[in-house]
Scaffold this motif. Structure first.
Motif, PDB file in Angstrom:
ATOM      1  N   ALA A  88       0.829  -1.202   0.000  1.00  0.00           N
ATOM      2  CA  ALA A  88       0.000   0.000   0.000  1.00  0.00           C
ATOM      3  C   ALA A  88       0.866   1.255   0.000  1.00  0.00           C
ATOM      4  O   ALA A  88       0.594   2.215  -0.739  1.00  0.00           O
ATOM      5  CB  ALA A  88      -0.927  -0.008   1.212  1.00  0.00           C
ATOM      6  N   ARG A  89       1.923   1.261   0.821  1.00  0.00           N
ATOM      7  CA  ARG A  89       2.831   2.417   0.848  1.00  0.00           C
ATOM      8  C   ARG A  89       3.565   2.564  -0.478  1.00  0.00           C
ATOM      9  O   ARG A  89       3.754   3.674  -0.988  1.00  0.00           O
ATOM     10  CB  ARG A  89       3.842   2.276   1.985  1.00  0.00           C
ATOM     11  N   LEU A  90       3.998   1.434  -1.040  1.00  0.00           N
ATOM     12  CA  LEU A  90       4.753   1.450  -2.287  1.00  0.00           C
ATOM     13  C   LEU A  90       3.916   2.024  -3.426  1.00  0.00           C
ATOM     14  O   LEU A  90       4.375   2.905  -4.173  1.00  0.00           O
ATOM     15  CB  LEU A  90       5.194   0.026  -2.619  1.00  0.00           C
ATOM     16  N   LEU A 148       9.947   0.526  -8.571  1.00  0.00           N
ATOM     17  CA  LEU A 148       9.224  -0.074  -9.687  1.00  0.00           C
ATOM     18  C   LEU A 148       9.516  -1.571  -9.784  1.00  0.00           C
ATOM     19  O   LEU A 148       8.622  -2.373 -10.092  1.00  0.00           O
ATOM     20  CB  LEU A 148       9.588   0.622 -10.993  1.00  0.00           C
ATOM     21  N   ASN A 149      10.755  -1.936  -9.537  1.00  0.00           N
ATOM     22  CA  ASN A 149      11.093  -3.354  -9.581  1.00  0.00           C
ATOM     23  C   ASN A 149      10.451  -4.112  -8.424  1.00  0.00           C
ATOM     24  O   ASN A 149      10.031  -5.268  -8.571  1.00  0.00           O
ATOM     25  CB  ASN A 149      12.610  -3.539  -9.564  1.00  0.00           C
ATOM     26  N   GLN A 150      10.350  -3.480  -7.258  1.00  0.00           N
ATOM     27  CA  GLN A 150       9.623  -4.086  -6.152  1.00  0.00           C
ATOM     28  C   GLN A 150       8.156  -4.306  -6.530  1.00  0.00           C
ATOM     29  O   GLN A 150       7.567  -5.352  -6.236  1.00  0.00           O
ATOM     30  CB  GLN A 150       9.712  -3.203  -4.910  1.00  0.00           C
ATOM     31  N   ALA A 151       7.570  -3.323  -7.198  1.00  0.00           N
ATOM     32  CA  ALA A 151       6.184  -3.475  -7.655  1.00  0.00           C
ATOM     33  C   ALA A 151       6.075  -4.635  -8.639  1.00  0.00           C
ATOM     34  O   ALA A 151       5.112  -5.420  -8.589  1.00  0.00           O
ATOM     35  CB  ALA A 151       5.712  -2.168  -8.304  1.00  0.00           C
ATOM     36  N   ARG A 152       7.043  -4.779  -9.515  1.00  0.00           N
ATOM     37  CA  ARG A 152       7.041  -5.903 -10.472  1.00  0.00           C
ATOM     38  C   ARG A 152       7.094  -7.234  -9.738  1.00  0.00           C
ATOM     39  O   ARG A 152       6.346  -8.172 -10.058  1.00  0.00           O
ATOM     40  CB  ARG A 152       8.222  -5.763 -11.420  1.00  0.00           C
ATOM     41  N   PHE A 153       7.972  -7.347  -8.746  1.00  0.00           N
ATOM     42  CA  PHE A 153       8.092  -8.595  -7.997  1.00  0.00           C
ATOM     43  C   PHE A 153       6.774  -8.992  -7.341  1.00  0.00           C
ATOM     44  O   PHE A 153       6.475 -10.182  -7.189  1.00  0.00           O
ATOM     45  CB  PHE A 153       9.153  -8.461  -6.898  1.00  0.00           C
ATOM     46  N   HIS A 154       5.996  -7.996  -6.925  1.00  0.00           N
ATOM     47  CA  HIS A 154       4.783  -8.267  -6.149  1.00  0.00           C
ATOM     48  C   HIS A 154       3.503  -8.186  -6.977  1.00  0.00           C
ATOM     49  O   HIS A 154       2.400  -8.135  -6.414  1.00  0.00           O
ATOM     50  CB  HIS A 154       4.708  -7.314  -4.961  1.00  0.00           C
ATOM     51  N   GLY A 155       3.635  -8.163  -8.311  1.00  0.00           N
ATOM     52  CA  GLY A 155       2.464  -8.178  -9.172  1.00  0.00           C
ATOM     53  C   GLY A 155       1.692  -6.876  -9.194  1.00  0.00           C
ATOM     54  O   GLY A 155       0.483  -6.867  -9.487  1.00  0.00           O
ATOM     55  N   LEU A 156       2.353  -5.772  -8.925  1.00  0.00           N
ATOM     56  CA  LEU A 156       1.685  -4.476  -8.830  1.00  0.00           C
ATOM     57  C   LEU A 156       2.005  -3.544  -9.994  1.00  0.00           C
ATOM     58  O   LEU A 156       1.445  -2.449 -10.062  1.00  0.00           O
ATOM     59  CB  LEU A 156       2.081  -3.783  -7.516  1.00  0.00           C
ATOM     60  N   LEU A 157       2.895  -3.955 -10.881  1.00  0.00           N
ATOM     61  CA  LEU A 157       3.312  -3.075 -11.976  1.00  0.00           C
ATOM     62  C   LEU A 157       2.353  -3.269 -13.151  1.00  0.00           C
ATOM     63  O   LEU A 157       2.630  -3.967 -14.131  1.00  0.00           O
ATOM     64  CB  LEU A 157       4.752  -3.383 -12.391  1.00  0.00           C
ATOM     65  N   ASN A 158       1.191  -2.635 -13.026  1.00  0.00           N
ATOM     66  CA  ASN A 158       0.150  -2.753 -14.048  1.00  0.00           C
ATOM     67  C   ASN A 158      -0.730  -1.505 -14.000  1.00  0.00           C
ATOM     68  O   ASN A 158      -0.666  -0.711 -13.054  1.00  0.00           O
ATOM     69  CB  ASN A 158      -0.683  -4.016 -13.818  1.00  0.00           C
ATOM     70  N   GLU A 159      -1.559  -1.344 -15.015  1.00  0.00           N
ATOM     71  CA  GLU A 159      -2.398  -0.147 -15.110  1.00  0.00           C
ATOM     72  C   GLU A 159      -3.452  -0.089 -14.015  1.00  0.00           C
ATOM     73  O   GLU A 159      -3.866   0.997 -13.603  1.00  0.00           O
ATOM     74  CB  GLU A 159      -3.065  -0.086 -16.484  1.00  0.00           C
ATOM     75  N   ALA A 160      -3.886  -1.242 -13.534  1.00  0.00           N
ATOM     76  CA  ALA A 160      -4.913  -1.236 -12.496  1.00  0.00           C
ATOM     77  C   ALA A 160      -4.377  -0.648 -11.199  1.00  0.00           C
ATOM     78  O   ALA A 160      -5.049   0.152 -10.540  1.00  0.00           O
ATOM     79  CB  ALA A 160      -5.436  -2.659 -12.265  1.00  0.00           C
ATOM     80  N   GLN A 161      -3.160  -1.062 -10.816  1.00  0.00           N
ATOM     81  CA  GLN A 161      -2.564  -0.579  -9.568  1.00  0.00           C
ATOM     82  C   GLN A 161      -1.816   0.736  -9.776  1.00  0.00           C
ATOM     83  O   GLN A 161      -1.832   1.599  -8.888  1.00  0.00           O
ATOM     84  CB  GLN A 161      -1.599  -1.625  -9.010  1.00  0.00           C
TER      85      GLN A 161
END
Length: 359
Positions: A88-90, A148-161
């Motif tokens: 959530a913070r990220l 951004l890479n942390q978001a990628r690892f956790h499935g968050l690097l997308n238009e929805a998030q």
């Protein structure tokens, strides 16, 4: 005439013969104790128990660091709560930067703020701050790439998030990383971060400078220069080497090629005595983890490093103290989670975890 059997009371306790008998019995008892060794404590379990109990009291950065590594080691769902809070913070911080990058001068202003806030408690931090101040927006770009890479690892690097997240990737593509990643002045004080940034950019598909970064590192730190390295520079070299392995595993999510990293593992093997003598617990523990990531669990270096950790362990504090004896939980989180990982390395690693940043 048969000799009379010895009866208690026949001799005074001060009789020399009685003293010799008692001494002999004491020696037998002590020898028996020496033959039966005392049970060894489960160091990793004790450290983990202490940090698990205190996890919510740690600063947010340490909570994320600890929970992320323990999840990837165990797959234990108990660590998801801390990582959900981190997600959530990220996402919130990345959304702010993505929106800001639509405005001219935003990256430059953020870089100035980050440099102003950069810690200066130690000489190493002051050297790094001075170096980063010479590279314009890199201090911001590096932090953005990491998140951004942390978001990628956790499935968050997308238009929805992260709506318009490609704006951040496009910004990253405008920076001159090659000069930064191959600069001897940067490598001398920032070797591990050079490895991290190299792999963050590669993982995000921005640019692949892995070969160039490794070549520059090896040119700056050739083996024949080792004898002239100060302890500070030698530690920086070893820490950098460990992170070329760790970053290649996407930070403990999958094994790495032993062949591709053979030059690093061979160096560790050859120089292990100096590594144990001149580096700190967290650095030499990462050396051991490098062998484990390369699926070299049976390598003799791993057991030597485990023995060094057992020797460093403080059973009263239930942790590995700092170089100068500190048992502060937050400051010691990095070295102690690494100790858990080395001592409890699993048969498989877990990816992610995939997270939701909110409803």
């Amino acid at each position: 005439m048969q000799p009379r059997a010895f009866r208690y009371g026949d001799y005074h306790p001060n009789d020399l013969r009685v003293r010799w008998v008692l001494l002999w019995l004491l020696c037998v008892l002590l020898a028996g104790c020496a033959i039966a060794p005392l049970p060894q404590p489960d160091i990793a379990a004790e450290i983990r128990s202490r940090y698990d109990a205190a996890l919510e009291t740690l600063p947010q950065a340490q909570q994320r660091h600890y929970a992320q590594r323990l999840y990837r080691l165990t797959g234990d769902e108990r660590y998801r709560q801390a990582l959900e809070a981190y997600a959530a913070r990220l996402v919130a911080s990345l959304q702010q930067d993505i929106a800001g990058l639509a405005r001219p001068g935003y990256a430059s202003r953020r870089a100035a703020v980050l440099l102003e806030r950069y810690p200066q408690r130690t000489a190493k931090q002051r050297r790094r701050r001075q170096m980063l101040g010479e590279w314009g927006e890199v201090i911001f770009a590096k932090r953005l790439a990491f998140r951004l890479n942390q978001a990628r690892f956790h499935g968050l690097l997308n238009e929805a998030q992260l709506p318009d997240y490609r704006r951040a990737l496009d910004y990253l593509a405008t920076q001159d990383y090659k000069a930064f990643l191959t600069s001897p002045a940067v490598i001398e004080v920032y070797a591990a971060q050079v490895a991290n940034l190299t792999h963050d950019l590669y993982g995000l598909g921005v640019v692949d400078y892995r070969d160039e970064a490794i070549a520059a590192f090896r040119a700056h730190y050739p083996e024949e220069r080792d004898a002239a390295l100060s302890r500070v520079s030698f530690r920086n070299k070893i820490y950098g080497l460990t992170h070329f392995v760790i970053a290649a595993s996407d930070y403990y999510q999958h094994p790495v090629s032993a062949e591709a990293h053979g030059w690093i593992l061979e160096y560790f093997e050859t120089h292990l005595a100096r590594i144990l003598a001149e580096t700190k617990e967290d650095i030499y523990t990462e050396v051991g983890i490098g062998f484990l990531l390369a699926e070299q669990e049976a390598h003799p270096a791993v057991e030597r490093i485990k023995q060094a950790l057992r020797h460093a362990y403080d059973p009263m504090a239930r942790m590995i103290p700092g170089e100068y004896g500190s048992i502060d939980l937050a400051r010691g989180e990095h070295r102690n989670v690494l100790a858990i990982m080395l001592l409890e390395w699993p048969e498989r690693l877990y990816q992610g975890p995939l997270l939701s940043s909110g409803p």
